[in-house]
Design a protein around this motif. Structure first.
Motif, PDB file in Angstrom:
ATOM      1  N   GLY B 284       7.042  -5.533 -12.537  1.00 18.89           N
ATOM      2  CA  GLY B 284       5.681  -5.985 -12.264  1.00 18.89           C
ATOM      3  C   GLY B 284       5.367  -5.951 -10.780  1.00 18.89           C
ATOM      4  O   GLY B 284       4.302  -5.500 -10.361  1.00 18.89           O
ATOM      5  N   ALA B 285       6.326  -6.429  -9.971  1.00 16.38           N
ATOM      6  CA  ALA B 285       6.114  -6.425  -8.522  1.00 16.38           C
ATOM      7  C   ALA B 285       5.960  -5.002  -8.006  1.00 16.38           C
ATOM      8  O   ALA B 285       5.121  -4.725  -7.135  1.00 16.38           O
ATOM      9  CB  ALA B 285       7.285  -7.123  -7.830  1.00 16.38           C
ATOM     10  N   ALA B 286       6.746  -4.084  -8.544  1.00 13.97           N
ATOM     11  CA  ALA B 286       6.639  -2.681  -8.124  1.00 13.97           C
ATOM     12  C   ALA B 286       5.269  -2.125  -8.482  1.00 13.97           C
ATOM     13  O   ALA B 286       4.611  -1.487  -7.648  1.00 13.97           O
ATOM     14  CB  ALA B 286       7.737  -1.855  -8.791  1.00 13.97           C
ATOM     15  N   LEU B 287       4.824  -2.386  -9.689  1.00 17.96           N
ATOM     16  CA  LEU B 287       3.512  -1.902 -10.113  1.00 17.96           C
ATOM     17  C   LEU B 287       2.428  -2.422  -9.183  1.00 17.96           C
ATOM     18  O   LEU B 287       1.572  -1.672  -8.721  1.00 17.96           O
ATOM     19  CB  LEU B 287       3.214  -2.371 -11.542  1.00 17.96           C
ATOM     20  CG  LEU B 287       3.818  -1.543 -12.668  1.00 17.96           C
ATOM     21  CD1 LEU B 287       3.461  -2.151 -14.017  1.00 17.96           C
ATOM     22  CD2 LEU B 287       3.298  -0.111 -12.583  1.00 17.96           C
ATOM     23  N   LEU B 288       2.484  -3.724  -8.892  1.00 25.88           N
ATOM     24  CA  LEU B 288       1.430  -4.320  -8.082  1.00 25.88           C
ATOM     25  C   LEU B 288       1.477  -3.814  -6.647  1.00 25.88           C
ATOM     26  O   LEU B 288       0.472  -3.797  -5.952  1.00 25.88           O
ATOM     27  CB  LEU B 288       1.558  -5.843  -8.101  1.00 25.88           C
ATOM     28  CG  LEU B 288       1.203  -6.459  -9.450  1.00 25.88           C
ATOM     29  CD1 LEU B 288       1.362  -7.953  -9.400  1.00 25.88           C
ATOM     30  CD2 LEU B 288      -0.226  -6.093  -9.825  1.00 25.88           C
ATOM     31  N   THR B 289       2.652  -3.410  -6.182  1.00 26.97           N
ATOM     32  CA  THR B 289       2.747  -2.915  -4.814  1.00 26.97           C
ATOM     33  C   THR B 289       2.265  -1.474  -4.712  1.00 26.97           C
ATOM     34  O   THR B 289       1.571  -1.107  -3.764  1.00 26.97           O
ATOM     35  CB  THR B 289       4.202  -2.998  -4.324  1.00 26.97           C
ATOM     36  OG1 THR B 289       4.718  -4.278  -4.635  1.00 26.97           O
ATOM     37  CG2 THR B 289       4.280  -2.774  -2.830  1.00 26.97           C
ATOM     38  N   PHE B 290       2.640  -0.673  -5.696  1.00 30.29           N
ATOM     39  CA  PHE B 290       2.400   0.763  -5.536  1.00 30.29           C
ATOM     40  C   PHE B 290       1.186   1.283  -6.301  1.00 30.29           C
ATOM     41  O   PHE B 290       0.620   2.303  -5.941  1.00 30.29           O
ATOM     42  CB  PHE B 290       3.652   1.550  -5.943  1.00 30.29           C
ATOM     43  CG  PHE B 290       4.794   1.301  -5.002  1.00 30.29           C
ATOM     44  CD1 PHE B 290       4.783   1.863  -3.732  1.00 30.29           C
ATOM     45  CD2 PHE B 290       5.848   0.487  -5.361  1.00 30.29           C
ATOM     46  CE1 PHE B 290       5.827   1.622  -2.845  1.00 30.29           C
ATOM     47  CE2 PHE B 290       6.886   0.240  -4.488  1.00 30.29           C
ATOM     48  CZ  PHE B 290       6.874   0.806  -3.229  1.00 30.29           C
ATOM     49  N   LEU B 291       0.806   0.561  -7.356  1.00 29.40           N
ATOM     50  CA  LEU B 291      -0.312   1.047  -8.158  1.00 29.40           C
ATOM     51  C   LEU B 291      -1.597   1.227  -7.343  1.00 29.40           C
ATOM     52  O   LEU B 291      -2.251   2.271  -7.451  1.00 29.40           O
ATOM     53  CB  LEU B 291      -0.553   0.104  -9.340  1.00 29.40           C
ATOM     54  CG  LEU B 291      -1.345   0.696 -10.500  1.00 29.40           C
ATOM     55  CD1 LEU B 291      -0.572   1.863 -11.115  1.00 29.40           C
ATOM     56  CD2 LEU B 291      -1.613  -0.361 -11.564  1.00 29.40           C
ATOM     57  N   PRO B 292      -1.970   0.245  -6.496  1.00 31.02           N
ATOM     58  CA  PRO B 292      -3.238   0.404  -5.775  1.00 31.02           C
ATOM     59  C   PRO B 292      -3.290   1.703  -4.982  1.00 31.02           C
ATOM     60  O   PRO B 292      -4.299   2.419  -4.992  1.00 31.02           O
ATOM     61  CB  PRO B 292      -3.268  -0.803  -4.834  1.00 31.02           C
ATOM     62  CG  PRO B 292      -2.361  -1.783  -5.454  1.00 31.02           C
ATOM     63  CD  PRO B 292      -1.311  -1.006  -6.174  1.00 31.02           C
ATOM     64  N   GLN B 293      -2.175   2.008  -4.337  1.00 31.87           N
ATOM     65  CA  GLN B 293      -2.178   3.203  -3.503  1.00 31.87           C
ATOM     66  C   GLN B 293      -2.317   4.462  -4.350  1.00 31.87           C
ATOM     67  O   GLN B 293      -3.088   5.365  -4.021  1.00 31.87           O
ATOM     68  CB  GLN B 293      -0.875   3.240  -2.716  1.00 31.87           C
ATOM     69  CG  GLN B 293      -1.051   3.920  -1.400  1.00 31.87           C
ATOM     70  CD  GLN B 293       0.265   4.459  -0.890  1.00 31.87           C
ATOM     71  OE1 GLN B 293       1.315   4.274  -1.505  1.00 31.87           O
ATOM     72  NE2 GLN B 293       0.192   5.126   0.230  1.00 31.87           N
ATOM     73  N   VAL B 294      -1.581   4.503  -5.443  1.00 35.23           N
ATOM     74  CA  VAL B 294      -1.652   5.670  -6.331  1.00 35.23           C
ATOM     75  C   VAL B 294      -3.076   5.835  -6.848  1.00 35.23           C
ATOM     76  O   VAL B 294      -3.653   6.928  -6.811  1.00 35.23           O
ATOM     77  CB  VAL B 294      -0.671   5.493  -7.511  1.00 35.23           C
ATOM     78  CG1 VAL B 294      -0.846   6.615  -8.531  1.00 35.23           C
ATOM     79  CG2 VAL B 294       0.757   5.447  -7.010  1.00 35.23           C
ATOM     80  N   VAL B 295      -3.653   4.710  -7.279  1.00 41.49           N
ATOM     81  CA  VAL B 295      -5.003   4.769  -7.846  1.00 41.49           C
ATOM     82  C   VAL B 295      -6.006   5.211  -6.793  1.00 41.49           C
ATOM     83  O   VAL B 295      -6.869   6.062  -7.041  1.00 41.49           O
ATOM     84  CB  VAL B 295      -5.390   3.399  -8.432  1.00 41.49           C
ATOM     85  CG1 VAL B 295      -6.852   3.387  -8.831  1.00 41.49           C
ATOM     86  CG2 VAL B 295      -4.512   3.087  -9.632  1.00 41.49           C
ATOM     87  N   THR B 296      -5.875   4.635  -5.591  1.00 41.68           N
ATOM     88  CA  THR B 296      -6.786   5.026  -4.521  1.00 41.68           C
ATOM     89  C   THR B 296      -6.656   6.518  -4.232  1.00 41.68           C
ATOM     90  O   THR B 296      -7.646   7.227  -4.026  1.00 41.68           O
ATOM     91  CB  THR B 296      -6.480   4.212  -3.249  1.00 41.68           C
ATOM     92  OG1 THR B 296      -6.417   2.838  -3.596  1.00 41.68           O
ATOM     93  CG2 THR B 296      -7.562   4.412  -2.205  1.00 41.68           C
ATOM     94  N   GLY B 297      -5.423   7.001  -4.251  1.00 41.03           N
ATOM     95  CA  GLY B 297      -5.180   8.430  -4.031  1.00 41.03           C
ATOM     96  C   GLY B 297      -5.884   9.268  -5.086  1.00 41.03           C
ATOM     97  O   GLY B 297      -6.581  10.242  -4.762  1.00 41.03           O
ATOM     98  N   ILE B 298      -5.714   8.852  -6.343  1.00 43.66           N
ATOM     99  CA  ILE B 298      -6.371   9.592  -7.428  1.00 43.66           C
ATOM    100  C   ILE B 298      -7.879   9.567  -7.237  1.00 43.66           C
ATOM    101  O   ILE B 298      -8.574  10.569  -7.410  1.00 43.66           O
ATOM    102  CB  ILE B 298      -5.994   8.978  -8.802  1.00 43.66           C
ATOM    103  CG1 ILE B 298      -4.505   9.182  -9.062  1.00 43.66           C
ATOM    104  CG2 ILE B 298      -6.816   9.598  -9.928  1.00 43.66           C
ATOM    105  CD1 ILE B 298      -3.993   8.511 -10.314  1.00 43.66           C
ATOM    106  N   GLY B 299      -8.379   8.384  -6.810  1.00 41.01           N
ATOM    107  CA  GLY B 299      -9.815   8.247  -6.581  1.00 41.01           C
ATOM    108  C   GLY B 299     -10.318   9.258  -5.579  1.00 41.01           C
ATOM    109  O   GLY B 299     -11.312   9.957  -5.824  1.00 41.01           O
ATOM    110  N   SER B 300      -9.624   9.382  -4.442  1.00 43.55           N
ATOM    111  CA  SER B 300     -10.130  10.330  -3.439  1.00 43.55           C
ATOM    112  C   SER B 300      -9.952  11.765  -3.930  1.00 43.55           C
ATOM    113  O   SER B 300     -10.763  12.630  -3.617  1.00 43.55           O
ATOM    114  CB  SER B 300      -9.466  10.115  -2.074  1.00 43.55           C
ATOM    115  OG  SER B 300      -8.306   9.366  -2.192  1.00 43.55           O
TER     116      SER B 300
END
Ligand SMILES: Nc1ncnc2c1ncn2[C@@H]1O[C@H](COP(=O)(O)OP(=O)(O)OP(=O)(O)O)[C@@H](O)[C@H]1O
Ligand SMILES: [Mg+2]
Lengths: 282, 391
Positions: B284-300
């Motif tokens: 869970g901690a890994a998801l919360l740390t890395f998910l935002p960045q991955v998602v933001t990357g996909i967004g751009s």
């Protein structure tokens, strides 16, 4: 209590005559393990128990019967410190017990099964029973935190002890399963195993036969008789056959009062008892 | 009892240490290989993982819900910041970490004593209030605690032996930031080993019993208050330790770092991973740390502008959280375990002595339908007297 003797069968002194267990204080002469005197409990306006007194001797099987709502479970709850009586007193081994807290009970040597099951549903059967053996556990917080050998050794001993009781009750094969996935009769046995593994001197059974088949009930009767070699038993039960065949003494409750007491045969013929049961079952 | 043997044989401590050793080696290798930015992220994952592990013990093993664990992190962080401020010379690192843990434990003891008497929504409300109140204290005592600006934290110099050891192992001189990342992962692994030990000991069993059935636990000789307070203190201590590391990683301790969002983030990590599972807390901690960045990357990548793609992350959080609760309420780890158990049960003769009636191991199945309880004298699972007399 260091030897992991599986069951209290290794406690021969338990009923070597009246004087063996109880200190000779309290009631002179009578071997009295546990007693309630003049206990009264009210819930709001309802009087659930009204001046009830009874006592159990070591090795005795005492039946507590009565129609639904008579106060049987409430009586057990008082005996366990779950309900504080409005009046009356409790005595354990001749000494008055003033402030009984439920979690002191196991340490005193009183075990209880709950009406229904009351199992820990998200723990394995084995762990359920090991919790019952907590009375015999000594490991503290630090030895658990650091997993000191002392702690692991004790855990192993407790599991072996729990396993032996499951084995004796014939449900060892289910040790690593979770209660909700098991048949009702098996779960009843697990609940009994959890109480027995503590090796109590007094065992309170609240409707142990509910939901059992006739054969299972007969086996339970034999089991209770066998248990009375090493502990006293108080039995709340609606199945009269079981009560009559197993109990040494019977107390009949109705509307929170004792309406009759005596041997099963004596009680069966009491007019008041017949009236209470006929009245209750219209 | 053949089924019992293999379980009795292995010592839990050896097993936990072995996993820790492998995990430590992997962490060391990864932390050495990545760049400074990633090392910082991994350090954040470590302190979130520590706090989530403490929370999963409280909520998953002992059934106490805390919406305010960020408060204990704040307490640990401020304690560390006071030690690592401008005072010269800075206190030894071990002292700082222990002090943060101790102060958080003490507060945890007080809160835990109150919490032991509260249930469900009342407990949730009380811990929520804590999460809001503690950062407020930092503003109220602005002179000592720095008010809105907070306290800046000087990252301690790595001790010489550590620098030497690391140079020996990796041929690189660690920067201070890198040192804190190593430290965080070291503490994370130690905490996980200790919590795993506890969970498998008498203490953990007691917690579970209290969670599953209060009255039955009491009748077995367990003091409910004691079990609950111990769980709360352990959990608060863990969060305090995590807070101290957070202060060093972020290099600043300010009220804005300990908003309600932090507490809810921890709870999210715990639910995502699976209540009560230490591995789940880490995932869970890994998801919360890395998910935002991955998602933001996909967004751009999808052509959104910076603000839009940054806003995508909370949205995805929410969706993931809802999906997990709907589809895998046991969390990721719990669901995987469920699959494994079912596969093993389906494989049949692995558990020979189990009668056929008990085979379909659906944990939600209440009982054997072929024989419901005695119809003439039904049992009352929710009988009022079962919970009678609780003051
Ligand atoms: N906690 C409680 N609060 C209010 N009333 C209660 C409580 N517990 C029991 N009662 C009431 O006290 C009376 C006695 O209940 P008790 O459960 O002791 O009966 P029982 O003899 O065990 O019945 P059964 O055979 O149905 O189990 C009932 O009228 C019951 O509704
Ligand atoms: Mg009853």
């Amino acid at each position: 209590m260091t030897t992991p003797s599986p069951l209290p069968s290794a406690a021969p002194a338990a009923r070597g005559g009246p004087a063996a267990g109880a200190p000779a204080g309290g009631a002179a002469g009578t071997a009295e393990l546990f007693a309630l005197r003049d206990v009264t409990v009210t819930f709001g306006g309802l009087t659930a128990l009204d001046g009830v007194g009874l006592s159990v001797a070591p090795g005795q099987v005492l039946g507590v019967i009565g129609p639904n709502g008579a106060g049987k479970t409430t009586l057990f709850n008082v005996a366990c410190g779950l309900v504080r009586p409005d009046g009356g007193a409790l005595a354990w081994q001749g000494r008055e017990v003033r402030r009984l807290r439920p979690h002191d009970l196991a340490g005193m040597g009183i075990g209880r099964t709950l009406q229904g099951l009351g199992l820990f549903d998200r723990m394995t059967v084995l762990d359920n029973v090991v919790v019952g053996a907590d009375r015999h556990a000594r490991a503290g917080f630090l030895s658990g935190l650091l997993a000191l050998p002392r702690s692991s050794r004790e855990e192993r001993a407790l599991r072996e002890r729990a396993m032996a009781v499951l084995d004796e009750l014939g449900v060892a094969a289910h040790a690593h399963r979770y209660p909700p996935s098991l048949p009702y009769a098996v779960r009843k046995q697990v609940a009994l195993a959890r109480a027995l593994v503590a090796e109590p001197e007094l065992l309170l059974l609240d409707e142990p036969a509910s939901g059992l088949s006739d054969e299972e009930m007969a086996a339970l009767g034999d089991r209770i008789r066998a248990l009375s070699d090493r502990m006293a038993v108080m039995l709340v039960e609606h199945h009269m056959d079981l009560v009559m065949s197993v109990c040494d003494q019977v107390v009949v409750l109705d509307f929170g009062r004792v309406i009759a007491r005596g041997t099963p045969a004596e009680v069966r013929d009491e007019p008041a008892v017949l009236a209470a049961y006929l009245g209750a079952e219209d | 009892m053949p089924a019992l043997r293999p379980r009795l044989g292995s010592s839990p401590l050896l097993r936990h240490l072995l996993v820790a050793l492998v995990g430590g080696a992997v962490a060391l290798a990864v932390l050495t290989a990545v760049d400074d930015f990633r090392a910082g992220q991994l350090a954040a994952m470590a302190y979130l993982g520590i706090a989530a592990a403490g929370l999963t013990v409280l909520t998953g093993l002992n059934g106490q819900l805390s919406l305010g664990h960020g408060a204990f992190m704040a307490i640990g962080a401020y304690t560390a910041a006071l030690f690592l401020g401008d005072v010269e010379p800075a206190a030894p690192l071990a002292v700082v970490l222990l002090a943060a843990t101790a102060v958080a434990s003490l507060v945890g003891l007080v809160v835990g004593l109150a919490a032991a008497r509260l249930h469900g929504p009342y407990l949730a409300g009380a811990t929520l209030a804590l999460a809001v109140a503690v950062p407020g204290l930092a503003i109220y005592f602005g002179d000592t605690l720095g008010g809105e600006q907070g306290l800046s934290v000087r990252v301690p110099e790595p001790p010489a032996w550590f620098a030497d050891l690391l140079f020996f192992l990796t041929a690189v001189d660690p920067s201070r930031g890198r040192f804190v990342a190593y430290l965080s992962w070291f503490v994370l692994i130690v905490v996980l080993v200790l919590l795993a030990n506890l969970s498998q000991s008498r203490v953990g069993r007691t917690w579970r019993a209290v969670r599953d059935h209060e009255v039955a636990a009491e009748l077995a000789g367990i003091s409910l208050t004691r079990a609950r307070v111990v769980a709360f203190v352990v959990s608060a201590a863990t969060a305090g330790l995590a807070g101290a590391l957070m202060a060093m990683v972020v290099r600043l301790t300010a009220p804005s770092g300990f908003t309600l969002t932090l507490s809810l983030t921890l709870l999210t990590a715990v639910v995502l991973g699976g209540l009560g599972s230490l591995a789940g807390a880490l995932i869970g901690a890994a998801l919360l740390t890395f998910l935002p960045q991955v998602v933001t990357g996909i967004g751009s990548d999808l052509g959104l502008d910076d603000v839009q793609s940054a806003e995508l992350a909370p949205l995805v959080y929410g969706v993931v959280m809802i999906l997990v609760i709907l589809l895998a309420p046991a969390g990721l780890v719990g669901t995987l375990q469920g699959w494994r158990l079912r596969r093993r049960a389906a494989a049949g003769p692995a558990a020979p002595a189990v009668p056929a009636t008990a085979r379909p191991s659906d944990p939600t199945r209440p009982s054997d339908p072929t024989r419901p309880s005695d119809p003439t004298h039904p049992t009352h699972p929710t009988h009022p007297t079962d919970k009678a007399g609780r003051a």
